[in-house]
Design a protein around this motif. Sequence first.
Motif, PDB file in Angstrom:
ATOM      1  N   LEU A  45      35.954  42.572  44.867  1.00 38.52           N
ATOM      2  CA  LEU A  45      35.626  41.150  44.957  1.00 38.52           C
ATOM      3  C   LEU A  45      34.971  40.697  43.654  1.00 38.52           C
ATOM      4  O   LEU A  45      33.867  41.124  43.325  1.00 38.52           O
ATOM      5  CB  LEU A  45      34.692  40.912  46.151  1.00 38.52           C
ATOM      6  CG  LEU A  45      34.327  39.471  46.446  1.00 38.52           C
ATOM      7  CD1 LEU A  45      35.571  38.618  46.699  1.00 38.52           C
ATOM      8  CD2 LEU A  45      33.397  39.417  47.659  1.00 38.52           C
ATOM      9  N   PHE A  46      35.699  39.841  42.929  1.00 40.63           N
ATOM     10  CA  PHE A  46      35.258  39.337  41.628  1.00 40.63           C
ATOM     11  C   PHE A  46      34.659  37.947  41.775  1.00 40.63           C
ATOM     12  O   PHE A  46      35.133  37.135  42.567  1.00 40.63           O
ATOM     13  CB  PHE A  46      36.449  39.247  40.661  1.00 40.63           C
ATOM     14  CG  PHE A  46      36.945  40.582  40.189  1.00 40.63           C
ATOM     15  CD1 PHE A  46      36.546  41.107  38.975  1.00 40.63           C
ATOM     16  CD2 PHE A  46      37.824  41.316  40.972  1.00 40.63           C
ATOM     17  CE1 PHE A  46      37.013  42.337  38.537  1.00 40.63           C
ATOM     18  CE2 PHE A  46      38.295  42.548  40.541  1.00 40.63           C
ATOM     19  CZ  PHE A  46      37.885  43.065  39.329  1.00 40.63           C
ATOM     20  N   ASN A  47      33.641  37.664  40.967  1.00 47.03           N
ATOM     21  CA  ASN A  47      33.141  36.303  40.875  1.00 47.03           C
ATOM     22  C   ASN A  47      33.935  35.577  39.779  1.00 47.03           C
ATOM     23  O   ASN A  47      34.821  36.173  39.140  1.00 47.03           O
ATOM     24  CB  ASN A  47      31.622  36.262  40.622  1.00 47.03           C
ATOM     25  CG  ASN A  47      31.208  36.878  39.296  1.00 47.03           C
ATOM     26  OD1 ASN A  47      32.002  37.059  38.369  1.00 47.03           O
ATOM     27  ND2 ASN A  47      29.929  37.216  39.193  1.00 47.03           N
ATOM     28  N   LEU A  48      33.642  34.323  39.545  1.00 45.16           N
ATOM     29  CA  LEU A  48      34.409  33.552  38.557  1.00 45.16           C
ATOM     30  C   LEU A  48      34.111  33.961  37.124  1.00 45.16           C
ATOM     31  O   LEU A  48      34.853  33.612  36.215  1.00 45.16           O
ATOM     32  CB  LEU A  48      34.171  32.052  38.744  1.00 45.16           C
ATOM     33  CG  LEU A  48      34.660  31.472  40.072  1.00 45.16           C
ATOM     34  CD1 LEU A  48      34.450  29.957  40.100  1.00 45.16           C
ATOM     35  CD2 LEU A  48      36.107  31.815  40.365  1.00 45.16           C
ATOM     36  N   SER A  49      33.036  34.734  36.918  1.00 44.26           N
ATOM     37  CA  SER A  49      32.721  35.247  35.578  1.00 44.26           C
ATOM     38  C   SER A  49      33.436  36.560  35.279  1.00 44.26           C
ATOM     39  O   SER A  49      33.277  37.123  34.204  1.00 44.26           O
ATOM     40  CB  SER A  49      31.205  35.466  35.442  1.00 44.26           C
ATOM     41  OG  SER A  49      30.535  34.243  35.587  1.00 44.26           O
ATOM     42  N   GLY A  50      34.193  37.059  36.235  1.00 47.26           N
ATOM     43  CA  GLY A  50      34.933  38.299  36.021  1.00 47.26           C
ATOM     44  C   GLY A  50      34.154  39.563  36.322  1.00 47.26           C
ATOM     45  O   GLY A  50      34.594  40.661  35.997  1.00 47.26           O
ATOM     46  N   GLU A  51      33.009  39.423  36.979  1.00 45.58           N
ATOM     47  CA  GLU A  51      32.246  40.599  37.390  1.00 45.58           C
ATOM     48  C   GLU A  51      32.659  40.972  38.816  1.00 45.58           C
ATOM     49  O   GLU A  51      33.047  40.110  39.605  1.00 45.58           O
ATOM     50  CB  GLU A  51      30.751  40.304  37.383  1.00 45.58           C
ATOM     51  CG  GLU A  51      30.203  39.904  36.029  1.00 45.58           C
ATOM     52  CD  GLU A  51      28.827  39.294  36.140  1.00 45.58           C
ATOM     53  OE1 GLU A  51      27.947  39.759  35.401  1.00 45.58           O
ATOM     54  OE2 GLU A  51      28.643  38.358  36.959  1.00 45.58           O
ATOM     55  N   VAL A  52      32.549  42.250  39.131  1.00 40.72           N
ATOM     56  CA  VAL A  52      32.932  42.724  40.462  1.00 40.72           C
ATOM     57  C   VAL A  52      31.674  43.098  41.244  1.00 40.72           C
ATOM     58  O   VAL A  52      30.719  43.643  40.684  1.00 40.72           O
ATOM     59  CB  VAL A  52      33.934  43.902  40.384  1.00 40.72           C
ATOM     60  CG1 VAL A  52      33.320  45.127  39.750  1.00 40.72           C
ATOM     61  CG2 VAL A  52      34.519  44.229  41.740  1.00 40.72           C
ATOM     62  N   LEU A  53      31.679  42.780  42.527  1.00 42.44           N
ATOM     63  CA  LEU A  53      30.555  43.095  43.389  1.00 42.44           C
ATOM     64  C   LEU A  53      30.655  44.556  43.839  1.00 42.44           C
ATOM     65  O   LEU A  53      31.694  44.989  44.314  1.00 42.44           O
ATOM     66  CB  LEU A  53      30.556  42.190  44.622  1.00 42.44           C
ATOM     67  CG  LEU A  53      29.340  42.352  45.531  1.00 42.44           C
ATOM     68  CD1 LEU A  53      28.122  41.690  44.907  1.00 42.44           C
ATOM     69  CD2 LEU A  53      29.606  41.765  46.894  1.00 42.44           C
TER      70      LEU A  53
END
Length: 171
Positions: A37-45
């Motif tokens: 699950l990625f946020n809009l900044s391209g980081e993954v949870l």
Amino acid sequence: MTEIWDVYDENGKKTGRTMERGIPKDGDYMLCVHMYLFNLSGEVLVQKRSKNKESHPGEWDITGGAALSGESGSDAVIRETFEEIGISLSEDELNYIGRIIKPGRIIDVFFAQKDFDIIDCHVQDEEVDEIKFVSCHELFSEILEKRGRKKNYISMIKNAVKNYDFKNNQY
């Protein structure tokens, strides 16, 4: 309440049998799901597994779990994501990446990108001790490799991250 899982064969077909939560008998398989699950900044949870978990307690990993009887992979990953971290997903938000088969387990892997922050998450205490966002580099070097994921699995995820366009954010 005891979880009931469908039993699959080595080709990923339901056998018509079910089992209670546990380890499948030789020749039987259970369906599992993994969510990146990625946020809009391209980081993954990522989430730190509860210290009380039977397998891999206290280790950092991605969201996932076993499909309940009657669930598809997409049904299961939507349910597990909501149960473990409190983030709602729709089937339209899911991107199916592929399937890995290993002894006793068929693992369907999904990606999603969503506009959310850590404060939007509500963790399931029995499953998760902590959550955080990490970069793709950290995901591979600090999470997946340390977790002992097999090379074919890591390659599948690396290829998907490299080739996938999340709302025009190329990795």
